[in-house]
Structures are given as structure tokens and as C-alpha cells.
Design a protein around this motif. Sequence first.
Motif, short mmCIF file in Angstrom:
data_model
loop_
_atom_site.label_atom_id
_atom_site.label_comp_id
_atom_site.label_asym_id
_atom_site.label_seq_id
_atom_site.Cartn_x
_atom_site.Cartn_y
_atom_site.Cartn_z
N GLN A 132 9.29 0.02 -9.86
CA GLN A 132 10.17 -0.99 -9.26
C GLN A 132 11.36 -0.33 -8.57
OE1 GLN A 132 9.62 -4.39 -9.08
NE2 GLN A 132 11.34 -4.22 -7.65
N ALA A 133 11.91 0.71 -9.18
CA ALA A 133 13.04 1.42 -8.57
C ALA A 133 12.61 2.08 -7.27
CB ALA A 133 13.60 2.44 -9.55
N TRP A 134 11.44 2.69 -7.25
CA TRP A 134 10.96 3.33 -6.03
C TRP A 134 10.67 2.29 -4.95
CZ3 TRP A 134 7.02 6.46 -9.39
CH2 TRP A 134 7.71 7.46 -10.07
N HIS A 135 10.13 1.15 -5.36
CA HIS A 135 9.87 0.09 -4.39
C HIS A 135 11.17 -0.40 -3.76
CE1 HIS A 135 9.17 -4.11 -3.09
NE2 HIS A 135 7.98 -3.66 -2.73
N ASP A 136 12.19 -0.58 -4.59
CA ASP A 136 13.48 -1.03 -4.06
C ASP A 136 14.09 0.02 -3.14
OD1 ASP A 136 13.13 -3.29 -5.57
OD2 ASP A 136 14.42 -2.63 -7.22
N GLU A 137 13.89 1.29 -3.49
CA GLU A 137 14.43 2.37 -2.67
C GLU A 137 13.78 2.42 -1.29
OE1 GLU A 137 14.57 7.28 -2.76
OE2 GLU A 137 14.21 6.15 -4.61
N ASP A 138 12.49 2.14 -1.23
CA ASP A 138 11.75 2.23 0.04
C ASP A 138 11.77 0.93 0.83
OD1 ASP A 138 11.17 4.77 -0.74
OD2 ASP A 138 9.06 4.41 -1.21
N ALA A 139 12.20 -0.16 0.20
CA ALA A 139 12.15 -1.47 0.86
C ALA A 139 13.09 -1.50 2.06
CB ALA A 139 12.52 -2.57 -0.12
N PRO A 140 12.69 -2.11 3.13
CA PRO A 140 13.58 -2.22 4.30
C PRO A 140 14.79 -3.08 3.99
CG PRO A 140 11.62 -3.59 4.60
CD PRO A 140 11.39 -2.77 3.37
N ALA A 141 15.84 -2.89 4.76
CA ALA A 141 17.07 -3.64 4.52
C ALA A 141 16.86 -5.13 4.70
CB ALA A 141 18.17 -3.15 5.46
N THR A 146 -7.57 -6.17 -5.64
CA THR A 146 -7.48 -4.99 -6.51
C THR A 146 -7.11 -3.75 -5.71
OG1 THR A 146 -9.14 -5.92 -8.03
CG2 THR A 146 -8.74 -3.55 -8.14
N SER A 147 -7.76 -3.58 -4.57
CA SER A 147 -7.47 -2.42 -3.72
C SER A 147 -6.03 -2.44 -3.22
CB SER A 147 -8.44 -2.41 -2.53
OG SER A 147 -8.18 -1.32 -1.68
N ARG A 148 -5.55 -3.62 -2.82
CA ARG A 148 -4.17 -3.71 -2.35
C ARG A 148 -3.19 -3.37 -3.46
NH1 ARG A 148 -6.01 -7.96 1.19
NH2 ARG A 148 -5.86 -9.48 -0.50
N ALA A 149 -3.48 -3.81 -4.69
CA ALA A 149 -2.59 -3.52 -5.82
C ALA A 149 -2.54 -2.02 -6.10
CB ALA A 149 -3.04 -4.29 -7.05
N PHE A 150 -3.71 -1.37 -6.08
CA PHE A 150 -3.75 0.08 -6.34
C PHE A 150 -3.00 0.84 -5.26
CE2 PHE A 150 -5.52 4.30 -5.83
CZ PHE A 150 -5.50 4.79 -7.12
N HIS A 151 -3.28 0.51 -4.00
CA HIS A 151 -2.66 1.26 -2.90
C HIS A 151 -1.18 0.91 -2.75
CE1 HIS A 151 -6.14 3.42 -1.43
NE2 HIS A 151 -6.87 2.33 -1.59
N ARG A 152 -0.78 -0.25 -3.19
CA ARG A 152 0.64 -0.57 -3.21
C ARG A 152 1.38 0.39 -4.14
NH1 ARG A 152 -0.03 -5.56 -4.13
NH2 ARG A 152 0.30 -5.53 -6.39
N MET A 153 0.76 0.73 -5.23
CA MET A 153 1.32 1.70 -6.16
C MET A 153 1.20 3.12 -5.60
SD MET A 153 0.14 2.32 -10.13
CE MET A 153 -1.60 2.44 -9.67
N ASN A 154 0.03 3.43 -5.05
CA ASN A 154 -0.22 4.77 -4.51
C ASN A 154 0.70 5.09 -3.33
OD1 ASN A 154 -1.70 7.27 -4.10
ND2 ASN A 154 -2.70 6.26 -2.38
N ASP A 155 0.99 4.09 -2.49
CA ASP A 155 1.82 4.33 -1.31
C ASP A 155 3.24 4.77 -1.67
OD1 ASP A 155 -0.29 3.73 0.28
OD2 ASP A 155 0.34 1.68 0.74
N LEU A 156 3.69 4.45 -2.88
CA LEU A 156 5.02 4.88 -3.30
C LEU A 156 5.06 6.36 -3.66
CD1 LEU A 156 5.92 1.89 -5.66
CD2 LEU A 156 6.83 2.30 -3.37
N MET A 157 3.88 6.95 -3.93
CA MET A 157 3.85 8.30 -4.49
C MET A 157 3.00 9.29 -3.70
SD MET A 157 3.50 7.38 -8.56
CE MET A 157 2.11 6.25 -8.36
N ASP A 158 2.25 8.86 -2.72
CA ASP A 158 1.36 9.76 -1.99
C ASP A 158 2.16 10.70 -1.09
OD1 ASP A 158 -0.70 11.06 -0.81
OD2 ASP A 158 -1.56 9.30 0.19
N PRO A 159 2.15 12.01 -1.36
CA PRO A 159 2.94 12.94 -0.54
C PRO A 159 2.36 13.17 0.85
CG PRO A 159 2.32 13.90 -2.68
CD PRO A 159 1.47 12.70 -2.46
#
Length: 640
Positions: free
Chosen positions: A57-66, A139-152
Motif C-alpha cells: 500500500q505504501a509503494w502504491h501511494d508513492e507511485d500514484a499520480p498526484a 486474477t492476472s490484473r491483481a497479480f500484475h498490479r502487485m508485480n508492477d510495483l516491484m518489477d525492476p
Amino acid sequence: MSAGDIDYGFTGYSPDLGGMTEAEIMGRGRIHDVIDHQTVALMEGRVRRTGVLERLQAWHDEDAPAFSIGGRPSLISERAVMTALLLLAKEGSALFLTNVRDVFMFRLSDASRELLGLERSIEAFVGHVGEKSRWYANTSRAFHRMNDLMDPFPQERRTSKTYTEIQAILRAHDVELEEKRKARLDEFTKLFLVMTYNEQPRNIRRASKQMDISFDQTYIGTPTVKGYSKKNLAKRVADEATVEDMKTLKPGPVDAYAGWHVSTGPRTDVGKGETDLTAPGRKADSAEYRWGWEINIAVRVDSEAPGQKRFPGLAVAATMSLPNIRVAEEAVSLMRAAKAVGLDPGVADADKQYWANALVERLHDPAHKEGFLPSTDYRTDRMGHQGGDHGALYIEGGTYCPATPEPIKNATIDLVSGSIDDETYEARIEERRAFRLHQKEKPDSKGRVVLRCPALGPSPTVTCPLREMLKTRKVLPSVDGEDLPDFADKICAQHSVSFDTARNRRTAQAFEYGTKEWRGFHVHARNSIESLNNQVKSGGTEDIESASRRRVRGFGAAQIIVTMLLTNFNLRKIAAFISDKIKDDAKKLIGGEPRVAPNRRRDREFHNPYTNTYPPGSTPPTKVTAPPFSDETGGPPRRT
């Protein structure tokens, strides 16, 4: 009913389906057993205890647009996806998104659906194809929503790429984004492994006050096996520019960010900003290569009691990296992550790929700052005498007297060359201990330590002509006059000398090299990490090496799935360790009662006339006798 039709006597049968049931067709040949709610709640609770939900949640808030126009709420949460992945890992199933989808659709009770915040699935046979597609998409959207926060290394991975497209992906890469998301990905893995460590009983967690580790790399494959070499990428791009019809090109790589793992042959370790020059395919090159990534794993070991199995060998830290890239830095990341369990840093063991070959500033100095002491074998060119300070000699991690005899100074070199056997080597290493300088004080904050000549102090270990005033009753090894240095430096002239430990950090070790203590721990540590790698790789329950059980493409997705598999491995190890302990305790019981040593006759009938005492629990004779004469001194009675 025609003659060829059969009534099987169960629901779900239809003549149009032949002998197949609707449930089999909806499961594409598989029967979906419902997972009991207690197991679902157990895994969901473990996901919560990791603390990863708050971090996401913290990473999502950090990356969220203004500013955002918003959207409808997600139908499947990241919490539900991670719980399903743990459930699949627990039962040994492949961690496919289709299997996660099937868990959500068919294998959860109403109570489990409510716990995970999932809606009920439409279980009607008619329209099940569209329903499964809808659940898979969510299911795929939920997984990639999580993955997109961490994929280098974000990129499009649906189709194979031309080499021109691969070059464009590499040029557009954001290094700062890579570092940020790589740190998040390693944090994700750390939180899950720390959770498994804390699932142990307290007495097992605290069996040792310090965290000793052994670490290594192991290869895992990519879902797509075709790779490329950066060394000839420019030439391939130039060749593609001459092709008129791009459709005639053969399919190229998919993952731009993977590398060639060297199965046999020398390995490299390039630093940040450098290019991996590994180029497979050369005719003169005898090495074997595989396209994929590296998993760096640290296992908990025991430097205090090697091999006694006081606790299970858990993976306490793990990261993922590209082959031949920043091997030393990944090792430091493992040490830093291992400290998260709350124990003091201890000994860190590794093979020659690490301590023996890494630059001091890339591995030894950062490890020292983290508080870990090395344990490893030496390269042949770093055996024996390796310089010194203040007249003292640096020999295989230790600081020794300048008059150390040549045979014991070069004991390891002679063993490797075959000049001496193992028995002679052990004797010389034991003899060499006497010539090691004595530590007078602990190192200070600047890394300086005060050492003194082994012929000085309250417990000298040698005698020396330069310290003739020393008198001792012990028979000690003596320094040969011919071995004395021509010029008596500070260590021979002063009572003690301050040494900078950084000058000998490259070869310093936790245990004196070559001794039984060093050998016992090093063998135990290497066996532990090799055993863990063997258990989690191909053929095992987790099977992290093969990509056939994790088809989601990309670096980030691979580490997420491997994290779930290592989590399951740790939980299995803990359960097996406790089970074995219960079994061992049961062997000590006879008829349900603790085994008691038999009471010997001499103990049963024991009586000490001197103190007039009897065995514990026995009853003294009731006969009353006159007290013996005493002179009140407390001693035995005297005859008059």
C-alpha cells in the motif's frame, strides 16, 4: 436412450458429453477439491503477519499520480492472490495464474470467499467458458498490479522481439527505477522469509544468539529460453537493418533482462554500470551456458555447534539477480536481510566465488560494516605469507611473529603442492598457533586492534631470544635465532603495537584457517547451502530451477513466485524438524513415563557414619542410641 448411451447414475451427466461430466469439462480434466477453510485462514494469516500488505500500500501511494479520475474497486485483492499462491505451493501444484484462478472459482468455501473478499463464482455449466475468462482476467490484473510495483525491468513480454527492439528496450531502461524496484522486490522476499523464521518456537529461534549464514547462487530458468549476447547485439541489429521484410526474421528473445549462466567454466562478476561480456557460442569456449537468472540464498548454519542440528536449515534471506552481475553486492544484501530476524550478525561462509575473488571494497568492507566475519577457502595465490605491518607477518588471515619458521609458514602451500600429507599439515597448523600475535584489546571504532608479541604477556606461547628476560616454567616452542629478522621492528621492540585491521581484511577469517574448528564449520556450512539448493531445485517439491511450473514472464514475477516457494520450503523444514524432535523425545519414554536411571544397591543402602547421613529419600533407623563423645570441634569423635 439409444443403445450406445449409458446412464451413469450421477448428476452432471449428459448424452451430449459422452462419458464425461460437466465438472470434468469445467476443470479441463481436473477435479477441483475444495480447500478446507482452516488451511485458507492459516495461509491468509501468514500473509498478514509478513507486513507486506502495508508495504504494498505504501509503494502504491508513492507511485500514484498526484491526480487520478479513479475507477471501480478491484474484484480480487493482492492479499487473495498471495494466499492462493501459498496454498498452491503447500500442495505442490504449479504456480500458474490459471491455477490461482481455479482456486478462486472452484476450491474455496463460502467462509473462505468471505475471508478473502471474493464474490461467488457462477457455477452453471452453461457460460462457464466466459466466466473462467473473466476470473482469469481479474486474477492476472491483481497479480500484475502487485508485480508492477516491484518489477525492476518493465517491458512488454507478450511477443518475441527483434534484436532492434531488444536494443531499444536496453537504451530506454531507467536505472533509478531499477534500483528502487529492486529494493522493493528484495524487501518483499525478506518479509516472507522473516515471517517463516518467526513461525518457529522461541527455543529453536534462540538456540544461538547470533545469525550464522552460508550463501551461494543457484540458476533458475526463464519461461522463454531464447537469449542473446550483448557482445554481438550491435552486429545483429545492423544485419536486421538490411532485411526488407521483417516477417521473414526468426522469432527472437522475449526477456531483455536475463543472462547466460555459466554451468561450467570460469565466472565473472561485473559491477554497477559495467557490461556483462559473457558471449556463448564461441568455438574455442568449452563452457556451458543457460539463459536465465540467479537466485542468491543464505541458509542459517551453526558456528557454535556445527552439525548438531539445533535448528532447521532455513533460507533466512534471498534475492534474485542477473548472471555475472554484482555477485558481491548481492551477498551483502543477503547479510543485511538476514539481520532482520533480530539476532546478532555472526559468521558468513561462502565458496571461492565470493570472499576469495571479490574486491575488498565491494564485499569485505561492507560485510565488516554489517558485522559479519568471513569463512572461506583461499585462492592458491593468496596462501602463505601475504605481507604484513610493523614487522609482523600476515599469513592466511592471521598476524604472526616475524620469526615464524618457514615450514609452518608455508604449510598450506606445501599441502596443495603435495609436498606434505594431511596429517603433517594438521600438525604444522597446530604448531603455527603458538606464533600468532596475542590480542591485547578489542578493536576500536576505527578498526584498530592492539596486538603483542607471542613471547610476552601473562600467557606466552613461545620463547624468543629478543625477550630473554621472560621466565616461564612452561615448555614452549622457541624461536630459532636464524629466523629472527635482521631489523627488529615495532612488534619485536615494543610491548604492544596498534594494527589497522582493514589492511588484513581481505584474508581475515572467523576461524584460524586450516584448523579443525575452521574445517568443521566450513564443511558444515558448505554442505548446508548445497543441501538447500538441491532440495529447492529440480526434482523437489519446490522445483524453482525449472520454469515449467512458473510461466509468468519477467524478472519481478519470477522472484515473487520463487519467494512463495522458498516460504513453503521453510514451513516444511520447520514442520519436519519439530516432528523429528517429537519422535526423538518419544524414544526416551517407557510406558509414557520418562526413563529413570536404575538406583544401584550401593546407593540404596548407602550410609556415611562420618556424617551420619543416608541416601536422599530414605528413612534413618528409628533405634535411639547415645550420642558419641564429641570435643565440639565438628570432627570425628576422639577416643579417650
